[in-house]
Design a protein around this motif. Structure first.
Motif, short mmCIF file in Angstrom:
data_model
loop_
_atom_site.label_atom_id
_atom_site.label_comp_id
_atom_site.label_asym_id
_atom_site.label_seq_id
_atom_site.Cartn_x
_atom_site.Cartn_y
_atom_site.Cartn_z
N ASP A 1 0.80 -1.22 0.00
CA ASP A 1 0.00 0.00 0.00
C ASP A 1 0.84 1.27 0.00
O ASP A 1 0.30 2.37 -0.10
N ARG A 2 2.16 1.12 0.09
CA ARG A 2 3.04 2.28 0.01
C ARG A 2 3.83 2.30 -1.29
O ARG A 2 4.72 3.14 -1.46
N CYS A 3 3.52 1.38 -2.20
CA CYS A 3 4.16 1.35 -3.51
C CYS A 3 3.21 1.89 -4.56
O CYS A 3 2.02 2.06 -4.30
N PHE A 4 3.73 2.15 -5.75
CA PHE A 4 2.98 2.86 -6.77
C PHE A 4 2.33 1.91 -7.77
O PHE A 4 2.97 1.00 -8.30
N GLY A 5 1.04 2.15 -8.02
CA GLY A 5 0.28 1.41 -9.01
C GLY A 5 -0.24 2.35 -10.09
O GLY A 5 0.18 3.50 -10.20
N PRO A 6 -1.19 1.91 -10.88
CA PRO A 6 -1.63 2.68 -12.05
C PRO A 6 -2.27 4.01 -11.70
O PRO A 6 -2.17 4.97 -12.45
N GLN A 7 -2.95 4.06 -10.56
CA GLN A 7 -3.61 5.29 -10.20
C GLN A 7 -2.61 6.40 -9.91
O GLN A 7 -2.98 7.59 -9.85
N ASP A 8 -1.35 6.06 -9.75
CA ASP A 8 -0.32 7.04 -9.45
C ASP A 8 0.42 7.52 -10.70
O ASP A 8 1.29 8.40 -10.60
N ASP A 9 0.11 6.95 -11.86
CA ASP A 9 0.76 7.35 -13.10
C ASP A 9 0.39 8.80 -13.42
O ASP A 9 -0.78 9.13 -13.57
N PRO A 10 1.37 9.70 -13.52
CA PRO A 10 1.04 11.11 -13.72
C PRO A 10 0.50 11.44 -15.10
O PRO A 10 -0.16 12.46 -15.28
N SER A 11 0.76 10.59 -16.10
CA SER A 11 0.29 10.91 -17.45
C SER A 11 -0.06 9.64 -18.20
O SER A 11 0.63 9.24 -19.13
N PRO A 12 -1.12 8.94 -17.79
CA PRO A 12 -1.48 7.67 -18.45
C PRO A 12 -1.89 7.88 -19.89
O PRO A 12 -2.50 8.89 -20.24
N VAL A 13 -1.53 6.92 -20.73
CA VAL A 13 -1.91 6.94 -22.14
C VAL A 13 -2.55 5.60 -22.45
O VAL A 13 -1.92 4.55 -22.32
N ASP A 14 -3.82 5.63 -22.84
CA ASP A 14 -4.53 4.39 -23.11
C ASP A 14 -3.93 3.66 -24.30
O ASP A 14 -3.51 4.27 -25.29
N GLY A 15 -3.90 2.32 -24.19
CA GLY A 15 -3.51 1.49 -25.32
C GLY A 15 -2.02 1.31 -25.50
O GLY A 15 -1.60 0.65 -26.44
N GLY B 1 10.40 12.41 -14.32
CA GLY B 1 11.44 13.25 -14.91
C GLY B 1 12.62 13.49 -14.00
O GLY B 1 13.43 14.38 -14.25
N ALA B 2 12.75 12.68 -12.94
CA ALA B 2 13.85 12.85 -11.98
C ALA B 2 14.45 11.49 -11.63
O ALA B 2 14.33 11.02 -10.50
N PRO B 3 15.10 10.82 -12.59
CA PRO B 3 15.69 9.51 -12.30
C PRO B 3 16.77 9.63 -11.23
O PRO B 3 17.45 10.64 -11.13
N SER B 4 16.92 8.56 -10.44
CA SER B 4 17.86 8.57 -9.32
C SER B 4 19.31 8.50 -9.77
O SER B 4 20.20 8.87 -9.01
N GLY B 5 19.55 8.00 -10.97
CA GLY B 5 20.92 7.78 -11.42
C GLY B 5 21.45 6.42 -11.03
O GLY B 5 22.55 6.04 -11.42
N LYS B 6 20.67 5.67 -10.24
CA LYS B 6 21.06 4.32 -9.84
C LYS B 6 20.37 3.31 -10.76
O LYS B 6 19.21 3.48 -11.11
N GLY B 7 21.07 2.27 -11.10
CA GLY B 7 20.48 1.23 -11.94
C GLY B 7 19.73 0.22 -11.10
O GLY B 7 20.13 -0.95 -11.00
N GLU B 8 18.62 0.65 -10.50
CA GLU B 8 17.85 -0.22 -9.61
C GLU B 8 16.37 -0.14 -9.94
O GLU B 8 15.86 0.93 -10.27
N MET B 9 15.68 -1.28 -9.84
CA MET B 9 14.24 -1.34 -9.98
C MET B 9 13.73 -2.43 -9.04
O MET B 9 14.27 -3.54 -9.02
N ARG B 10 12.72 -2.09 -8.24
CA ARG B 10 12.16 -3.06 -7.29
C ARG B 10 10.65 -2.96 -7.31
O ARG B 10 10.09 -1.86 -7.46
N ALA B 11 10.00 -4.11 -7.12
CA ALA B 11 8.53 -4.10 -7.16
C ALA B 11 7.97 -5.37 -6.54
O ALA B 11 8.63 -6.40 -6.45
N TRP B 12 6.69 -5.25 -6.13
CA TRP B 12 5.86 -6.42 -5.86
C TRP B 12 5.27 -6.88 -7.19
O TRP B 12 4.88 -6.06 -8.02
N PHE B 13 5.20 -8.19 -7.38
CA PHE B 13 4.76 -8.73 -8.66
C PHE B 13 3.73 -9.84 -8.44
O PHE B 13 3.86 -10.67 -7.54
N GLY B 14 2.71 -9.84 -9.27
CA GLY B 14 1.75 -10.93 -9.33
C GLY B 14 1.01 -10.84 -10.65
O GLY B 14 1.20 -9.92 -11.44
N LEU B 15 0.16 -11.82 -10.89
CA LEU B 15 -0.72 -11.79 -12.04
C LEU B 15 -2.04 -11.15 -11.63
O LEU B 15 -2.54 -11.38 -10.53
#
Length: 298
Positions: A159-173, A195-209
């Motif tokens: 509940d503290r991670c980002f999902g679709p409702q947090d996308d600042p500029s969604p584009v359908d399709g 528009g403010a990348p950290s400069g670190k090569g890192e990506m972390r997420a919760w994943f499911g179907l």
């Protein structure tokens, strides 16, 4: 990552947040249907690559690996991929395809096979898209002996991670695969989307179907390649095609969402590596991967 991924925030791969009204089960889910193969004859399988697993029209490389993994599971006497290495030769398209498999060696605990996926180009010529070499075994037969210095990644609660409702500029399709995943990104790895990348090569997420189907060894082949490219957090944009991807499946995952951590330590000559770890709800390292990918430098 997809065979060709691009950088707009709508391509985050964000999926619908929260649980679906009912849970699909392993063997009867959208993922199972879309990775199904039909044996035409021994070693030859027909299939239809679904457009539902694409970003900007490009078929996701992890989805493709899962399709090939399913064909090899039918070909070989052992059920589970232990290690599978894929070379992505040409970009795959949604639509009909043929997989050809071959047993290379069969032993008591491991069997090895190879497979290739083919499609037809616009001129009607058969084109090889991917070639893989894999060793299969039975994860249930492995001893329960773990000696490791690896630790689960520090990802905040769902509940503290980002999902679709947090996308600042969604584009359908733009991202069909987004509707098929439950992907919630660690806030510290989404600066690129603002528009403010950290400069670190890192990506972390919760994943499911998205339909609630629990993970299994085949869906782990998808999970290692489902997050946005680490190149985005380095500050790069544009195409990030996979050249080679190797996955090691270490354990059958427990039910529940997975934690995925991907890091890049070196970008040189327009190529970077991505090292991924996947952890289950019992804090077990269930899969690891490394891939080599190309990036378009400014």
């Amino acid at each position: 990552m997809p065979e060709a991924a691009s950088a707009p925030s709508s391509a985050l791969g964000f999926a619908r947040a929260g649980g679906p009204p009912s849970r699909a089960v392993i063997g009867d889910s959208e993922f199972d249907r879309d990775t199904a193969v039909t044996r035409r004859e021994p070693g030859v399988y027909d299939l239809d690559l679904s457009a539902g697993w694409t970003i900007l029209g490009a078929v996701n490389g992890g989805y493709l690996l899962a399709v090939l993994g399913r064909a090899l599971a039918d070909t070989l006497p052992h059920p589970d991929p232990f290690t599978i290495s894929a070379h992505y030769l040409t970009a795959s398209r949604p639509g009909p395809a043929v997989i050809r498999t071959e047993q290379v060696r069969t032993g008591r605990t491991l069997s090895t096979g190879q497979a290739s996926l083919h499609q037809y180009d616009d001129e009607g010529n058969e084109v090889e898209r991917i070639r893989v070499l894999a060793s299969y075994g039975d994860l249930a037969d492995l001893p329960d002996d773990v000696r490791t210095t690896a630790t689960p990644p520090p990802i905040p609660p769902l509940d503290r991670c980002f999902g679709p409702q947090d996308d600042p500029s969604p584009v359908d399709g733009v991202s069909a695969i987004a509707g098929r995943l439950m992907l919630r990104l660690d806030p510290s790895t989404v600066g690129w989307a603002l528009g403010a990348p950290s400069g670190k090569g890192e990506m972390r997420a919760w994943f499911g179907l998205a339909d609630g189907r629990d993970a299994d060894p085949l869906s782990l082949l998808l999970a290692v390649d489902a997050l946005p490219p680490t190149a985005f957090e380095i500050g790069l944009k544009g195409w990030v095609p996979t050249v080679e991807l190797t996955v090691h499946v270490r354990h059958r995952p427990a039910p529940g969402p997975l934690r995925v951590s991907i890091t890049t330590r070196n970008l040189a000559g327009g190529f970077l590596e991505e090292d991924a770890e996947i952890w289950d709800t019992e804090d077990r390292l269930v899969a690891q991967s490394r891939q080599l990918a190309r990036v378009r430098l400014p």
